[in-house]
Design a protein around this motif. Structure first.
Motif, PDB file in Angstrom:
ATOM      1  N   VAL A 147       0.835  -1.204   0.000  1.00  0.00           N
ATOM      2  CA  VAL A 147       0.000   0.000   0.000  1.00  0.00           C
ATOM      3  C   VAL A 147       0.866   1.248   0.000  1.00  0.00           C
ATOM      4  O   VAL A 147       0.566   2.237  -0.683  1.00  0.00           O
ATOM      5  CB  VAL A 147      -0.970  -0.009   1.196  1.00  0.00           C
ATOM      6  CG1 VAL A 147      -1.768   1.288   1.251  1.00  0.00           C
ATOM      7  CG2 VAL A 147      -1.919  -1.201   1.109  1.00  0.00           C
ATOM      8  N   LEU A 153      -5.516   1.027  -4.027  1.00  0.00           N
ATOM      9  CA  LEU A 153      -5.509  -0.430  -4.052  1.00  0.00           C
ATOM     10  C   LEU A 153      -6.762  -0.976  -4.712  1.00  0.00           C
ATOM     11  O   LEU A 153      -7.876  -0.555  -4.400  1.00  0.00           O
ATOM     12  CB  LEU A 153      -5.410  -0.966  -2.623  1.00  0.00           C
ATOM     13  CG  LEU A 153      -5.309  -2.477  -2.448  1.00  0.00           C
ATOM     14  CD1 LEU A 153      -3.942  -2.981  -2.946  1.00  0.00           C
ATOM     15  CD2 LEU A 153      -5.518  -2.874  -0.989  1.00  0.00           C
ATOM     16  N   CYS A 171      -4.982  -0.144   3.486  1.00  0.00           N
ATOM     17  CA  CYS A 171      -5.240   0.948   2.548  1.00  0.00           C
ATOM     18  C   CYS A 171      -6.102   2.029   3.197  1.00  0.00           C
ATOM     19  O   CYS A 171      -5.828   3.228   3.060  1.00  0.00           O
ATOM     20  CB  CYS A 171      -5.917   0.390   1.296  1.00  0.00           C
ATOM     21  SG  CYS A 171      -6.181   1.603  -0.015  1.00  0.00           S
ATOM     22  N   LYS A 176      -5.855   5.967   1.550  1.00  0.00           N
ATOM     23  CA  LYS A 176      -5.716   5.934   0.097  1.00  0.00           C
ATOM     24  C   LYS A 176      -6.970   5.332  -0.524  1.00  0.00           C
ATOM     25  O   LYS A 176      -7.695   4.579   0.141  1.00  0.00           O
ATOM     26  CB  LYS A 176      -4.475   5.132  -0.296  1.00  0.00           C
ATOM     27  CG  LYS A 176      -3.178   5.800   0.160  1.00  0.00           C
ATOM     28  CD  LYS A 176      -1.953   5.030  -0.302  1.00  0.00           C
ATOM     29  CE  LYS A 176      -0.680   5.763   0.105  1.00  0.00           C
ATOM     30  NZ  LYS A 176       0.538   5.039  -0.349  1.00  0.00           N
ATOM     31  N   LEU A 178      -9.583   2.997  -2.167  1.00  0.00           N
ATOM     32  CA  LEU A 178      -9.750   1.551  -2.167  1.00  0.00           C
ATOM     33  C   LEU A 178     -10.889   1.190  -3.108  1.00  0.00           C
ATOM     34  O   LEU A 178     -11.999   1.698  -2.985  1.00  0.00           O
ATOM     35  CB  LEU A 178     -10.072   1.064  -0.751  1.00  0.00           C
ATOM     36  CG  LEU A 178     -10.446  -0.407  -0.586  1.00  0.00           C
ATOM     37  CD1 LEU A 178      -9.260  -1.306  -0.923  1.00  0.00           C
ATOM     38  CD2 LEU A 178     -10.945  -0.675   0.833  1.00  0.00           C
TER      39      LEU A 178
END
Length: 235
Positions: A147, A153, A171, A176, A178
């Motif tokens: 990650v 991701l 994640c 971030k 997902l």
């Protein structure tokens, strides 16, 4: 450099800044094209015992990412991971394999033979001591690195528990984007996808959704490259 592994200490300018606190200042051990380290990529994860439909998705994800100039970052396990690596390489792109064991245990897998060029398109990375064997906890722990090297991701196929769900949670922890494939039919092999979609994940129902997600990731890549250039100019 491709024939031998090297250590990348935290003091090295090659060591990605974002990883320094997440990996507790651990050195990285790498083999392959060192220039790939730190370039933004998209993480792709999923089950080792994946369905044929999921394997198809993983390969296409890798292809589409490579066509946009994005690295594919995955865990090098059989199933989803290797199909993602393969898709990227088949499209002429590059990929980073994050290992769940020491770098001395790395070898090019049969599925990728003829596609991997350690001088050009492939980098194996380990956060563990070079001779460390595979263990379940290492397989889980390396999700921080997968990650950390990614702008977001993709979850292709996840069971209710296991390494893929752990990667998804990492994640979210790293804040971030997902994404998860939204299958028309939920089975025990992919019930983790449904759990993620009920919480934080952005659904991927058709290939146009994948392309839109990768376009977003590519935009993040452009901004990251600009930021890197500014940091280098200021040194």
């Amino acid at each position: 450099m491709s024939g031998e592994y090297v250590s990348v200490p935290i003091e090295s300018s090659t060591y990605p800044n974002e990883l320094k606190s997440r990996l507790n200042d651990s050195p990285l051990f790498v083999r392959g094209h060192l220039g790939l380290l730190g370039l933004p990529g998209i993480g792709i994860c999923g089950s080792r015992e994946a369905s044929q439909e999921a394997l198809h998705w993983a390969f296409r994800f890798g292809q589409e990412a490579a066509s946009r100039g994005l690295l594919v970052v995955s865990g090098y396990a059989r199933g989803i991971d290797r199909q993602a690596h393969k898709g990227a390489l088949a499209e002429g792109g590059s990929t980073i394999a994050v290992l769940p064991q020491g770098i001395k245990n790395f070898s090019v897998r049969r599925e990728l033979a003829g596609l991997v060029d350690l001088d050009q398109n492939f980098l194996a990375v380990s956060m563990f001591e070079p001779t460390a064997p595979w263990t379940a906890w290492r397989a889980m722990s390396r999700n921080k690195l997968i990650v950390g090297l990614s702008v977001g991701l993709f979850v292709v196929e996840a069971r209710e528990k296991g390494g893929t769900i752990n990667a998804a949670m990492e994640c979210v922890k790293q804040r971030k984007p997902l994404w998860a494939v939204a299958y028309a039919e939920t089975t025990p092999e992919r019930c983790g996808n449904q759990i993620l979609l009920q919480d934080d994940a952005i659904p991927l129902k058709k290939m146009k959704d994948v392309k839109a997600a990768l376009d977003r990731a590519a935009d993040s890549r452009t901004e990251s490259v600009k930021q890197l250039a500014l940091e280098m100019a200021g040194e």
